[in-house]
Motif scaffolding. Structure first.
Motif, PDB file in Angstrom:
ATOM      1  N   PRO A 641       0.843  -1.199   0.000  1.00 53.53           N
ATOM      2  CA  PRO A 641       0.000   0.000   0.000  1.00 53.53           C
ATOM      3  C   PRO A 641       0.876   1.247   0.000  1.00 53.53           C
ATOM      4  N   ASP A 642       0.505   2.205  -0.856  1.00 52.35           N
ATOM      5  CA  ASP A 642       1.316   3.416  -1.010  1.00 52.35           C
ATOM      6  C   ASP A 642       1.446   4.145   0.320  1.00 52.35           C
ATOM      7  N   GLN A 643       2.674   4.361   0.734  1.00 53.52           N
ATOM      8  CA  GLN A 643       2.961   5.017   2.004  1.00 53.52           C
ATOM      9  C   GLN A 643       4.409   5.478   1.976  1.00 53.52           C
ATOM     10  N   PRO A 644       4.777   6.407   2.869  1.00 53.95           N
ATOM     11  CA  PRO A 644       6.172   6.855   2.894  1.00 53.95           C
ATOM     12  C   PRO A 644       7.107   5.725   3.321  1.00 53.95           C
ATOM     13  N   GLY A 645       8.325   5.797   2.812  1.00 50.39           N
ATOM     14  CA  GLY A 645       9.386   4.895   3.280  1.00 50.39           C
ATOM     15  C   GLY A 645       9.422   3.537   2.636  1.00 50.39           C
ATOM     16  N   VAL A 646       8.658   3.305   1.563  1.00 50.60           N
ATOM     17  CA  VAL A 646       8.641   1.971   0.951  1.00 50.60           C
ATOM     18  C   VAL A 646      10.005   1.607   0.367  1.00 50.60           C
ATOM     19  N   LEU A 647      10.583   2.519  -0.427  1.00 49.72           N
ATOM     20  CA  LEU A 647      11.853   2.197  -1.090  1.00 49.72           C
ATOM     21  C   LEU A 647      12.969   1.903  -0.087  1.00 49.72           C
ATOM     22  N   ARG A 658      21.392 -10.041   2.829  1.00 46.97           N
ATOM     23  CA  ARG A 658      22.526 -10.247   1.912  1.00 46.97           C
ATOM     24  C   ARG A 658      22.052 -10.643   0.510  1.00 46.97           C
ATOM     25  N   LEU A 659      21.060  -9.922   0.011  1.00 47.41           N
ATOM     26  CA  LEU A 659      20.597 -10.129  -1.347  1.00 47.41           C
ATOM     27  C   LEU A 659      21.124  -9.007  -2.234  1.00 47.41           C
ATOM     28  N   THR A 660      21.743  -9.376  -3.328  1.00 47.79           N
ATOM     29  CA  THR A 660      22.261  -8.409  -4.294  1.00 47.79           C
ATOM     30  C   THR A 660      21.176  -8.079  -5.304  1.00 47.79           C
ATOM     31  N   VAL A 661      20.916  -6.799  -5.517  1.00 53.84           N
ATOM     32  CA  VAL A 661      19.900  -6.364  -6.470  1.00 53.84           C
ATOM     33  C   VAL A 661      20.549  -6.208  -7.841  1.00 53.84           C
ATOM     34  N   ARG A 662      20.045  -6.968  -8.817  1.00 48.68           N
ATOM     35  CA  ARG A 662      20.553  -6.872 -10.188  1.00 48.68           C
ATOM     36  C   ARG A 662      19.770  -5.839 -10.995  1.00 48.68           C
ATOM     37  N   THR A 663      18.448  -5.926 -10.945  1.00 50.29           N
ATOM     38  CA  THR A 663      17.605  -4.918 -11.581  1.00 50.29           C
ATOM     39  C   THR A 663      16.439  -4.640 -10.642  1.00 50.29           C
ATOM     40  N   ALA A 664      15.850  -3.465 -10.751  1.00 48.96           N
ATOM     41  CA  ALA A 664      14.726  -3.121  -9.882  1.00 48.96           C
ATOM     42  C   ALA A 664      13.861  -2.070 -10.555  1.00 48.96           C
ATOM     43  N   GLU A 665      12.555  -2.219 -10.399  1.00 51.71           N
ATOM     44  CA  GLU A 665      11.603  -1.224 -10.877  1.00 51.71           C
ATOM     45  C   GLU A 665      10.575  -0.975  -9.788  1.00 51.71           C
ATOM     46  N   LEU A 666      10.160   0.268  -9.675  1.00 53.22           N
ATOM     47  CA  LEU A 666       9.104   0.658  -8.742  1.00 53.22           C
ATOM     48  C   LEU A 666       8.130   1.533  -9.503  1.00 53.22           C
ATOM     49  N   ARG A 667       6.815   1.260  -9.345  1.00 53.25           N
ATOM     50  CA  ARG A 667       5.829   2.115  -9.993  1.00 53.25           C
ATOM     51  C   ARG A 667       4.501   1.983  -9.278  1.00 53.25           C
ATOM     52  N   ALA A 668       3.714   3.017  -9.405  1.00 48.96           N
ATOM     53  CA  ALA A 668       2.351   2.968  -8.883  1.00 48.96           C
ATOM     54  C   ALA A 668       1.500   2.140  -9.831  1.00 48.96           C
ATOM     55  N   LEU A 669       0.643   1.293  -9.265  1.00 47.81           N
ATOM     56  CA  LEU A 669      -0.146   0.371 -10.075  1.00 47.81           C
ATOM     57  C   LEU A 669      -1.607   0.818 -10.098  1.00 47.81           C
ATOM     58  N   ASP A 670      -2.168   0.905 -11.280  1.00 49.18           N
ATOM     59  CA  ASP A 670      -3.598   1.201 -11.419  1.00 49.18           C
ATOM     60  C   ASP A 670      -4.395  -0.051 -11.073  1.00 49.18           C
ATOM     61  N   LEU A 671      -5.309   0.077 -10.107  1.00 49.42           N
ATOM     62  CA  LEU A 671      -6.087  -1.077  -9.643  1.00 49.42           C
ATOM     63  C   LEU A 671      -7.335  -1.266 -10.497  1.00 49.42           C
ATOM     64  N   PRO A 672      -7.859  -2.482 -10.524  1.00 49.35           N
ATOM     65  CA  PRO A 672      -9.088  -2.728 -11.304  1.00 49.35           C
ATOM     66  C   PRO A 672     -10.261  -1.900 -10.759  1.00 49.35           C
ATOM     67  N   ASP A 673     -11.243  -1.712 -11.599  1.00 48.75           N
ATOM     68  CA  ASP A 673     -12.427  -0.967 -11.177  1.00 48.75           C
ATOM     69  C   ASP A 673     -13.056  -1.624  -9.953  1.00 48.75           C
ATOM     70  N   GLY A 674     -13.505  -0.808  -9.039  1.00 45.85           N
ATOM     71  CA  GLY A 674     -14.166  -1.305  -7.841  1.00 45.85           C
ATOM     72  C   GLY A 674     -13.221  -1.549  -6.685  1.00 45.85           C
ATOM     73  N   VAL A 675     -11.897  -1.462  -6.921  1.00 40.58           N
ATOM     74  CA  VAL A 675     -10.914  -1.658  -5.846  1.00 40.58           C
ATOM     75  C   VAL A 675     -10.332  -0.309  -5.489  1.00 40.58           C
ATOM     76  N   GLU A 676     -10.538   0.087  -4.231  1.00 39.51           N
ATOM     77  CA  GLU A 676     -10.079   1.392  -3.804  1.00 39.51           C
ATOM     78  C   GLU A 676      -8.684   1.277  -3.182  1.00 39.51           C
ATOM     79  N   GLY A 677      -7.941   2.356  -3.276  1.00 39.53           N
ATOM     80  CA  GLY A 677      -6.609   2.389  -2.684  1.00 39.53           C
ATOM     81  C   GLY A 677      -5.534   2.595  -3.734  1.00 39.53           C
ATOM     82  N   SER A 678      -4.349   2.836  -3.243  1.00 37.28           N
ATOM     83  CA  SER A 678      -3.188   3.039  -4.123  1.00 37.28           C
ATOM     84  C   SER A 678      -2.086   2.075  -3.706  1.00 37.28           C
ATOM     85  N   VAL A 679      -1.505   1.382  -4.687  1.00 42.23           N
ATOM     86  CA  VAL A 679      -0.507   0.337  -4.406  1.00 42.23           C
ATOM     87  C   VAL A 679       0.768   0.610  -5.195  1.00 42.23           C
ATOM     88  N   LEU A 680       1.896   0.434  -4.524  1.00 54.53           N
ATOM     89  CA  LEU A 680       3.194   0.477  -5.198  1.00 54.53           C
ATOM     90  C   LEU A 680       3.622  -0.944  -5.513  1.00 54.53           C
TER      91      LEU A 680
END
Length: 819
Positions: A641-647, A658-680
């Protein structure tokens, strides 16, 4: 007895006969190399023994001893004679007269003579005061007279040498280093001194002295052959010039090559360089072992006193999967299986270079003997480890040489064989072709913050002159080879095309800038057409500078650099119409939507782990049974759920595990109709630094605690860093943070280029949170040891940052990464 009488007596002993026999021997075309040197030494032995016998009638307690090169039987056509007249001190006058009967005939024939007259006690005292004398006596060989006297001296000198080795060997190492500083490295010089330069005959002799100390021994594979080759070249040089010289001058190389039956001077130099490289590598390994043994001897008594006896166990610190540090060297872990892990040589090399530690001789030889060939194309990890190795700066050179000494480089990159030890007959170049390529990679590693694809820059640096092993224009030949190598090591078609373009045009910028009128629009347009894109231009600019800096001091200057920069600016203006478009939104998959809905329903993070694999070896021989594919990493999907401090929270939890990050993407996701809220949605590819991956449940539990503030990630990471002292390692270029102009209409794009390290993304996330900006999306990639990250950020109201505020955020982020 007068000097005239001595010379008459010497002539009666047959100097003219010796001179004629010597001349016949040197003119025999059928006999050369070791047989001729041995025959010349034997002929000289017989002549000097005859002189001694004729001049020492009735004299006891005297012997004639060959020392140094003559003692080893290594007489080149113009070698001097190293002789010691040894006596017991009972009749000094008679010994002086005998010396005259020996030395004058030698001088009369025009031979160089290094002579001395000493008692055993005097010889040992002189050796104790003069290291060079002691080294000569280690090769003492009896010629005539009292054999017991000679044998006694040899025994005493060897005993002295072994007893004094802890003191004398560091002196010898310093002597070798001083000589190398004066004379340079034999394997790179166009007019090398075969004896005095580093990797020459003096160093080969020093290795014999180390072996005689019983403290350490040199790697023997190829060493005797390398020494023989250098001696053969010196023989031919003496015959070609008629002088006692060790310097292989340019004007004499063709004649020396012909004397040895070689094709040309380049073939001659390549053979000399190959031999010198063997000696130099053996010297490096041997002196490293000497240092280890001496340190161990100094520490062991104290440890025994502290531990109450017993042999201390060497500490082993993990560096990478299957690779550990022990006694200041990189060795293979006990559980490592080179025969089942074809990436291990590159992983070990990258770990060694990153830690600025040498690869142990035993490890490299085990890898060379047991490792399987890499598949074609290479797995992603192999390519990443190669890039990490190339981006490690100065330590790359020593590690690369260790791999090359055991033939691993040409097995990884077969095209390397054509440039290996290849001389460059250009006064501007100070290296052979292969060393120049590695030096270019070293220089390029310092410029990785200037480019968006440091992996392509480093590989282009390695390959830009690879065509010099083929006829014709090396840039044209190199373009074909680079495209083939790029595909073999796993780059896609687009990246392979960029690498081919960089190799084809690696001289374009400097040639155009220094030879063409930059005010002519046609000049700039032609460069723009050849380069094709802003990204390639950026890479070519950095490659041009790295190539010039690696060539030699005469190849680069502030003037040349200014002209090239001016040209790049003009070409960039022409290419400005190709500015990157706004990234298109990617439709979420069914799994992404499921995770997002679950995150909204539970109000907490939801994770999904999925291993990524590919066949280990598509061209391997048929196996008796199925073989599991090699894991490349794990795809980690996190919906929060979208909130401060996620990244910073997610990045910190991964760093804790001890996990090495090779690639990473972060984006806000548009939810299906009828679902309220904001998700990263975070879509990352991660791999375990070493060991196994953690369970998803543990990751989720720690992430929940990090988001609610009950887990202090910063403190946990600091505690872990404090528990493991920081290794010496590579000094990486400082992080660089920039604002990409006009890269997006909807957000401000902040680009971060930094050395990859545990917790890097956590630190970036914290700094962006502190700056009170919102990350709309991000695109993170790790290329070798380099992190290249782009963050699309907005203000609190969702708008792009004003220019000054964006610059301020970039400065604050850069400062946070440098502290």
């Amino acid at each position: 007895m007068t000097s005239t009488d001595t010379r008459v007596e010497a002539e009666d002993s047959g100097p003219s006969g010796y001179a004629a026999a010597r001349l016949r021997l040197l003119q025999e075309g059928a006999r050369s190399g070791p047989p001729r040197r041995a025959a010349l030494a034997e002929l000289t032995d017989d002549w000097l023994s005859g002189l001694f016998t004729a001049g020492s009638q009735g004299l006891r307690g005297v012997s004639l001893v060959a020392v140094g090169g003559y003692g080893r039987g290594e007489l080149s056509p113009r070698s001097d004679l190293d002789l010691l007249l040894l006596h017991d001190g009972s009749d000094s006058g008679a010994v002086a007269a005998l010396a005259d009967r020996l030395w004058y005939p030698v001088w009369d024939l025009g031979l160089d003579l290094d002579h001395s007259v000493r008692t055993p006690a005097e010889a040992r005292k002189t050796a104790a005061d003069d290291l060079k004398v002691q080294l000569g006596l280690l090769d003492a060989r009896h010629l005539a007279g009292d054999l017991g006297l000679t044998a006694g001296l040899r025994t005493a000198v060897l005993a002295d040498w072994r007893n004094q080795a802890p003191k004398r060997l560091p002196e010898l190492q310093e002597l070798c280093a001083e000589r190398a500083e004066r004379q340079g490295e034999l394997q790179y010089l166009l007019e090398p001194d075969l004896k005095e330069a580093r990797g020459g005959l003096r160093d080969a002799t020093a290795l014999r002295a180390v072996a005689a100390s019983w403290l350490a021994d040199a790697p023997r594979e190829g060493l005797a052959e390398a020494r023989r080759r250098l001696l053969d070249v010196r023989d031919a040089l003496h015959l070609a010039t008629g002088r006692a010289t060790d310097r292989l001058a340019l004007q004499e190389q063709d004649q020396v090559a012909a004397e040895l039956g070689l094709l040309d001077a380049d073939t001659l130099l390549r053979q000399v360089y190959e031999a010198a490289r063997v000696v130099s590598y053996a010297s490096d390994v041997t002196w490293r072992e000497v240092g280890r043994v001496l340190r161990s001897r100094a520490v062991r008594p104290r440890l025994r006193a502290m531990l109450g006896g017993g042999k201390p166990v060497a500490e082993r610190s993990p560096l990478a999967e299957g690779v550990v540090e022990q006694d200041g060297e990189v060795v293979l872990a006990r559980a490592a299986r080179p025969e089942r892990d074809p990436v291990l040589p590159l992983r070990a090399a990258a770990a060694a270079a990153q830690a600025d530690l040498p690869l142990s001789l035993h490890a490299v030889r085990r890898l060379a003997a047991a490792v399987r060939p890499l598949p074609t194309p290479w797995p992603a990890e192999a390519r990443e480890q190669l890039v990490t190795l190339l981006g490690s700066g100065r330590p790359t050179v020593e590690v690369w040489e260790a791999l090359e000494a055991e033939g691993l480089i040409t097995r990884l990159l077969p095209d390397w064989e054509r440039v290996r030890c290849r001389p460059q007959r250009n006064a501007v170049h100070i290296w052979t072709v292969d060393r120049h390529l590695i030096e270019t990679a070293v220089r390029a590693s310092e410029l990785t913050r200037r480019v968006g694809r440091p992996d392509l820059l480093l590989v282009a640096a390695l390959l830009h002159d690879i065509g010099k092993g083929w006829p014709g224009d090396h840039s044209v030949a190199g373009e074909i080879i680079a495209r083939d190598v790029a595909a073999r090591i796993g780059f896609d078609r687009v990246d392979a095309a960029v690498l081919a373009t960089l190799v084809r045009h690696h001289l374009l910028l400097v040639d155009t800038a220094t030879r063409r009128d930059l005010e002519d629009p046609a000049t700039v347009r032609s460069v723009a057409e050849a380069v094709g894109s802003q990204g390639t231009l950026e890479l070519l600019h950095a490659l041009t500078e790295a190539d010039a800096l690696a060539t030699g001091p005469a190849a680069w200057s502030s003037w040349r650099g200014g002209l090239v920069t001016d040209l790049v600016k003009r070409v960039s203006a022409v290419l400005a119409g190709d500015a990157p478009e706004e990234p298109e939104a990617v439709a979420p998959t069914a799994e992404m939507e499921r995770l997002a809905i679950e995150a909204c329903r539970t109000g907490g993070p939801v994770l999904s782990l999925r291993a990524q694999t590919e066949p280990l070896d598509t061209e391997a021989e048929p196996a008796t049974g199925p073989e599991d594919p090699e894991p490349l990493g794990v795809e980690l999907l996190i919906a929060v759920p979208d909130q401060p401090g996620v990244l910073p929270s997610v990045a910190g939890v991964l760093a804790m595990h001890r996990l090495t990050v090779r690639t990473a993407e972060l984006r806000a996701l548009d939810l299906p109709d009828g679902v309220e809220g904001s998700v990263l949605l975070l879509n990352w590819r991660v791999a375990a630094e070493y060991g196994s991956l953690p369970q998803a449940a543990r990751l989720r539990a720690d992430l929940v605690r990090a988001l609610d503030g009950s887990l202090d990630i910063t403190a946990r990471l600091a505690e872990r860093d404090a528990a493991y002292p920081r290794r010496r390692g590579v000094v990486a270029p400082p992080a660089r943070v920039t604002v990409a102009p006009a890269a997006s209409r909807l957000a401000t794009v902040i680009e971060v280029r930094a050395h990859d390290a545990p917790g890097l993304l956590h630190r970036i996330g914290r700094a962006l949170e502190t700056a009170r900006v919102r990350v709309r999306s991000m695109h993170v990639s790790t290329l070798g040891a380099n992190a290249v990250d782009a963050f699309y950020v907005t203000g609190t109201k969702g708008e792009p940052l004003p220019g000054e505020e964006a610059a301020s955020v970039a400065r604050a982020l850069e400062e946070a990464l440098r502290s």
